[in-house]
Design a protein around this motif. Structure first.
Motif: not given
Lengths: 117, 343
Positions: B132-133, B136-137, B139, B141-142
């Motif tokens: 998840e990290r 988001s790195n 870019g 969306e989850y």
């Protein structure tokens, strides 16, 4: 025949002395390093020298002095556990230093008293 | 209304069915058309004959999942695309997975990933949070699917299996006999009893993955080869550091570096980080997944680190000689000198 035996004992004795001397030397270097180096990160490098070569060579001397017996296996095991725990401890110290915001000393810092946090 | 495009990475878990169900349901809430991309990312040992069966399993899973999507979508028009990712390049950690998903998403213009909370694509370390990290790195969306599942605390305990017990029995028996006397019958008997109790009670928490009958002994043998090499490196580095410390001018040049290691999480990464710290001159400060932050004391230690000889040795121990011959971290561009503030 007895000549060979005495020669072997002499060689063994010399080897023990040499190993111990080098072990002491590296422990001394490591102490000097801890005193001279500027900050906690640099000191952690040299502190691990005591454990790797200092303790390593001293334990090798012990194993040689004990000869071929059961206790020799213990010294090898000891060394094995030192080699696992030493980097773990060094990493824990460095990591907690990094997490508490200590920035490493760099060459162009004028202040030689590194960690002045 | 526009068609929703979603990407669902799948792995064979107890919650994969619920995840697909949630993905379809949530995507259809605000759209009347759905483009559903189902992917299976396979880990880096997808090569060779064993890899073919992994790919086969992945395709079966995709087939099943595709029929679930049609089932859940009902009468709504839905197009399902399936793909197996990671067949061309090695995926080691969350970062590679996230990048692979991001590339795929970029190709098809997908903007949302639905994650299975139990997602575990063939690697042993927990995957969800780091993934998840990393997502988001890059870019992307989850959305984590809310699923019902059996209590989590069972994860510590693996499944009991004969291989685990067998391996643990001999490891503890061997250790007992080293401490005792291997020629004395009393120690042999009590050792067998103790090893039996230990292997029966603790075998399912000692190994997170069951030891492989062929690979694990091979790894142990190769580790035996690795130890003398490591000792040689330690002695070399010790001498270099000693010379620097004892010189009155003390020519040190400490700097922080970041090295992206190409070894798997878990035991291989532990072995690499510990070896780096054991050699004086390099000290592993942080390990964020495969990104190691290493403090180096002198330039020559830094060069050695960037040449990645320890990394190759660790790859040799865990994956054999073939995978040991990779480009050095420097050639791969996986090295970087960073400022103290970037810790």
């Amino acid at each position: 025949m007895t000549d060979i035996v005495t020669l072997l004992t002499d060689v063994q004795f010399m080897a023990i002395v040499i190993l111990l001397a080098f072990g002491l030397f590296f422990t001394l270097v490591s102490t000097v390093g801890v005193l001279r180096l500027p900050d906690i990160f640099a000191r952690a490098h040299t502190a691990s020298q005591t454990d790797t070569l200092g303790a390593g060579l001293a334990l090798a001397a012990v194993a040689l002095a004990l000869g071929w017996q059961n206790a020799t296996a213990y010294t090898v095991l000891l060394l094995f556990f030192v080699f696992i725990t030493n980097p773990t401890a060094a990493h824990a110290i460095a990591r907690s230093a990094a997490e508490s915001g200590v920035t490493p000393w760099e060459k162009d810092d004028d202040n030689t008293e590194g960690d002045d946090q | 209304m526009a068609a929703n495009k979603i990407l669902v990475p799948l792995s064979d878990t107890v919650t994969v069915r619920q995840t697909v169900g949630y993905a379809v349901q949530s995507a259809l809430e605000d759209a009347d058309e759905l483009e559903c991309h189902l992917v299976v990312a396979i880990p880096h040992d997808g090569d060779g004959p064993a890899g073919e069966s992994i790919i086969g399993e992945a395709e079966q899973l995709l087939e099943r999942a595709a029929s679930w999507v049609h089932e859940d979508a009902g009468s709504v028009s839905v197009s399902v695309h399936t793909a197996v990712l990671g067949t061309k390049e090695y995926l080691f950690g969350p970062r590679e997975y996230a990048e692979e998903f991001a590339t795929y998403a970029g190709e098809y213009g997908i903007d949302c990933v639905v994650l299975d909370p139990e997602y575990q694509p063939g690697v042993t370390a927990p995957m969800l949070q780091p993934l998840e990290r990393e997502l988001s790195n890059v870019g992307l969306e989850y959305d984590e699917a809310p699923v019902e599942r059996p209590a989590k605390h069972e994860r510590l305990v693996g499944q009991a299996s004969f291989d685990r017990m067998f391996a643990l029995f001999w490891v503890s028996y061997g250790f007992y006999l080293i401490l005792g006397d291997p020629t004395y019958w009393f120690d042999l008997v009590t050792g067998a009893a103790v090893a039996g109790i230990v292997s029966l009670t603790l075998s399912n928490i000692t190994f997170t993955v069951a030891p492989d009958r062929i690979k694990s002994p091979l790894r142990t043998l190769r580790f035996g080869l690795y130890v003398p090499y490591l000792i040689f490196e330690i002695v070399k580095a010790n001498l270099a550091i000693s010379v620097v410390i004892l010189r009155p001018s003390m020519p040190i040049d400490p700097s922080l570096t970041r090295v992206n290691a190409r070894v798997r999480s878990g035991l291989p990464l532990l072995a690499l980080a510990n070896s780096i710290t054991l050699t004086p001159g390099t000290l592993a400060v942080r390990a964020n997944d495969q990104r190691l932050i290493v403090h180096t004391l002198i330039p020559s230690a830094r060069e050695d680190l960037f040449d990645g000889s320890l990394e190759r040795a660790v790859r040799f121990v865990f994956h054999g000689r073939d995978s040991a011959s990779i480009a050095t971290p420097k050639e791969r561009g996986d090295t970087e000198i960073i400022e103290g503030e970037d810790l």
